[in-house]
Design a protein around this motif. Structure first.
Motif, mmCIF file in Angstrom:
data_model
loop_
_atom_site.group_PDB
_atom_site.id
_atom_site.type_symbol
_atom_site.label_atom_id
_atom_site.label_comp_id
_atom_site.label_asym_id
_atom_site.label_seq_id
_atom_site.Cartn_x
_atom_site.Cartn_y
_atom_site.Cartn_z
ATOM 1 N N TRP A 80 1.694 7.116 2.944
ATOM 2 C CA TRP A 80 1.230 6.900 2.110
ATOM 3 C C TRP A 80 1.878 5.854 1.375
ATOM 4 O O TRP A 80 3.257 5.922 1.975
ATOM 5 C CB TRP A 80 0.828 7.362 0.778
ATOM 6 N N LYS A 127 -2.053 2.197 -6.199
ATOM 7 C CA LYS A 127 -2.879 0.758 -6.400
ATOM 8 C C LYS A 127 -3.676 0.899 -7.395
ATOM 9 O O LYS A 127 -4.125 1.692 -7.904
ATOM 10 C CB LYS A 127 -4.358 0.700 -4.576
ATOM 11 N N VAL A 184 0.075 -3.366 -6.473
ATOM 12 C CA VAL A 184 0.408 -2.191 -6.003
ATOM 13 C C VAL A 184 1.794 -1.845 -6.773
ATOM 14 O O VAL A 184 2.819 -2.840 -6.186
ATOM 15 C CB VAL A 184 0.606 -2.117 -4.514
ATOM 16 N N THR A 224 4.716 0.284 -5.644
ATOM 17 C CA THR A 224 5.424 0.620 -3.880
ATOM 18 C C THR A 224 6.897 0.615 -4.733
ATOM 19 O O THR A 224 7.533 0.154 -5.031
ATOM 20 C CB THR A 224 5.164 0.350 -2.814
ATOM 21 N N PHE A 252 -3.699 4.382 0.320
ATOM 22 C CA PHE A 252 -3.015 4.160 -0.921
ATOM 23 C C PHE A 252 -3.535 5.241 -2.081
ATOM 24 O O PHE A 252 -4.240 5.629 -1.931
ATOM 25 C CB PHE A 252 -3.410 2.741 -1.561
#
Length: 622
Positions: A388, A392, A398, A400, A567
């Motif tokens: 993944w 989001k 995003v 991450t 996401f």
């Protein structure tokens, strides 16, 4: 010092020869003479085994990177990114001109014909096997190069200064196919009906006829679409009027394989995805495989699993995840109601679709998908693969990390949480699911197969029964027998898990192309099928198009490999908070579209070959 040792050895042997002539006349104890070899069936087989081992595979388990040359896969390995960046294929990319190999096979056949100290039955089988190998080698040449010199005896130079008697012109393309077909028809009854998967059998000989005749028929039929891909002498191109005879031969040979009663579709697991996977893993009770390169029989293993096992499940700190199946391929797996559709990432209004589980987006599709590809949320070796791309947020941003399994703080939180999978995807992080998928097919489930000291013994399947059924379906379709075409194709689809048969009226060229694409993915068919149908320059046309909306269309352009990012949605208080959403994307290393030129249909014949033999004409459009 090293050179002096050699000088001392020469001097010692010289003096030894002066004092005792018998010293140099002794029989060597570490070498076998030719007469000794041909007096012992085990030794003869060892020579034959070497010839088997040299059979070429353009794509295979020992050269996995070649699977990423077209639109089936993305190479998640920095040293292979160029495969997605060079727009034009080279004219010699899949070329072959191996007459040293052919000479070795010819020599074996000649010696075997003269052998008198082995049994007649053994000699007959060895000869048939050698002729099978020779036919396979010529088939490899013709599908890459077109017509090549057809040499069926070993040749010796007489040192006269005139080599012209050794210079053969290229045979017509159809003459090489005719040779392969006729040779296999001649020797098929000298081969056993089954009993081995790693040596030639009657089934393997007929499978080669089935495939070769289908190829020749296709070139005769669809070559009319590219008249410029031909030569006036017939070295390239097959007359259209020969198509039906080849299709008839392909259908007959395929049905003869069926009638042997030796082979059938592997159908032992209730889970259809697992069943499909096990076609390539199960060696003990598998009557689908007709011929395979079985590494364990050869006393060795290979590193395919080491290179392609999911990163998070590696057995040692080495690579893994080097090849990712493309979204182009993944979306081609149709729905179980026999319809085609892209993966539903957005609704009709363009809003994201949310899923409770990442596997839900793949629900209701051809089970062969999960038998070929490890998708987000899937398990391998009993463990969930962690794919993944991040969280989001409602505003589209995003959260991450650039590290596998990396952590970060989400808005409104004072603590860090994992924000990306231990398998990615992370842009340009090689050896991971960089485009959102891992390969399942051929990846070994055995513990230890991902270790360099052990490796994998999974075999490389060269011929199997499902291909025979699809060959028969295609040949029947081209001959206008839609009932047979539907029945043979539906046998493959029923085994795959489709509850509804296709009717004869639903069998068309698009269906033929699609079924082979799915059933035979990663089995070294994609290039040769596109070439023989004269689709390659139309599908890989150099245009940087988006992912097709019509995965069932044989002419859909597919020049770049796409990926899919899963996401987790983050919006506390929203009914979709914590659910899954997906986005299609183009991996960063993919920035040029594949372009297959007309000159790619037949590979370049090297200048050295043509300089040594002026009778060899060039291939067209190069």
């Amino acid at each position: 010092m090293k050179n002096l040792k050699y000088i001392y050895l020469v001097i010692f042997l010289a003096f030894a020869g002066c004092d005792n002539d018998e010293f140099l006349d002794r029989e060597p104890t570490d070498l076998l003479g030719e007469d000794q070899v041909w007096a012992n069936e085990d030794l003869v087989f060892s020579v034959l085994a070497d010839l088997y081992n040299r059979l070429p595979d353009y794509q295979g388990l020992e050269n996995w990177w070649e699977y990423a040359n077209f639109d089936e896969a993305f190479a998640s390995n920095a040293g292979d990114y160029w495969r997605h960046q060079n727009q034009d294929y080279g004219y010699g990319d899949w070329g072959m001109w191996n007459y040293g190999y052919i000479r070795d096979v010819n020599l074996f056949i000649e010696k075997c014909e003269e052998a008198t100290e082995i049994s007649a039955d053994a000699r007959s089988r060895f000869l048939a096997e050698a002729k099978f190998i020779r036919a396979m080698v010529y088939f490899e040449h013709v599908k890459r190069m077109g017509g090549v010199p057809l040499i069926l005896e070993s040749m010796e130079y007489d040192y006269s200064g005139d080599p012209t008697y050794l210079q053969y012109p290229r045979a017509k393309e159809h003459e090489i196919y005719d040779y392969v077909i006729a040779e296999m028809e001649e020797v098929k009854d000298d081969l056993p009906n089954g009993g081995t998967k790693s040596r030639a059998t009657k089934g393997a000989a007929l499978a080669l006829v089935s495939r070769a005749a289908l190829y020749a028929g296709s070139i005769a039929n669809y070559g009319q679409l590219t008249p410029e891909v031909s030569l006036p002498g017939g070295e390239v191109g097959i007359p259209a009027e020969m198509a039906n005879a080849y299709y008839t031969t392909a259908l007959r040979a395929s049905e003869e394989v069926m009638a042997l009663g030796t082979y059938g579709l592997f159908d032992q697991e209730p889970d259809k995805s697992e069943n499909y996977t096990n076609i390539f893993l199960n060696k003990n009770s598998n009557n689908e495989v007709i011929l395979a390169k079985d590494f364990l029989v050869q006393g060795r293993t290979h590193g395919f699993t080491i290179e392609n096992i999911p990163r998070s499940l590696r057995e040692e700190n080495t690579s893994g995840g080097k090849m990712n199946p493309s979204l182009n391929l993944v979306q081609s797996y149709e729905l179980l109601d026999n319809t085609f559709a892209k993966l539903p990432t957005k609704d009709a209004s363009g809003n994201p679709i949310f899923y409770d589980d990442p596997m839900d987006i793949f629900e209701g599709r051809d089970p062969r998908l999960l038998g070929t590809v490890i998708v987000p949320g899937a398990t391998f070796r009993g463990q969930e693969v962690d794919i993944w791309a991040g969280y989001k947020l409602a505003d589209g941003s995003v959260v991450t990390s650039g590290q596998l399994g990396g952590q970060a703080q989400l808005p409104g939180s004072n603590s860090s949480v994992q924000v990306v999978g231990f398998d990615g995807p992370i842009d340009q992080m090689e050896w991971t699911a960089q485009n959102g998928f891992y390969l399942r097919k051929y990846v070994d489930t055995s513990v230890g197969s991902g270790q360099r000291g052990t490796g994998s013994a999974v075999w490389l399947v060269r011929f199997r029964y499902a291909e025979i059924l699809l060959n028969a379906a295609e040949a029947a379709f081209e001959l206008g027998d839609m009932e047979k075409a539907a029945e043979y194709m539906n046998q493959v689809r029923r085994r795959a898990g489709f509850p509804i048969d296709l009717t004869p009226a639903e069998i068309d060229f698009d269906r033929i192309v699609h079924e082979r694409k799915i059933e035979l993915a990663f089995e070294n068919h994609v290039l040769w099928d596109k070439k023989r149908w004269r689709l390659a320059h139309r599908v890989w046309n150099g245009e940087s198009v988006s992912l097709t909306n019509n995965p069932g269309d044989a002419l859909a352009v597919s020049t770049r490999v796409f990926g899919l990012k899963p996401f987790k949605y983050y919006e506390p208080g929203s009914p979709n908070d914590g659910k899954w959403m997906f986005e299609e994307f183009l991996p960063a290393p993919v920035f040029n579209a594949h372009r297959f030129r007309l000159g790619n249909y037949y590979s370049f014949i090297g200048d050295n070959v043509r300089n040594n033999n002026p009778k060899i004409v060039r291939n067209p459009n190069q």
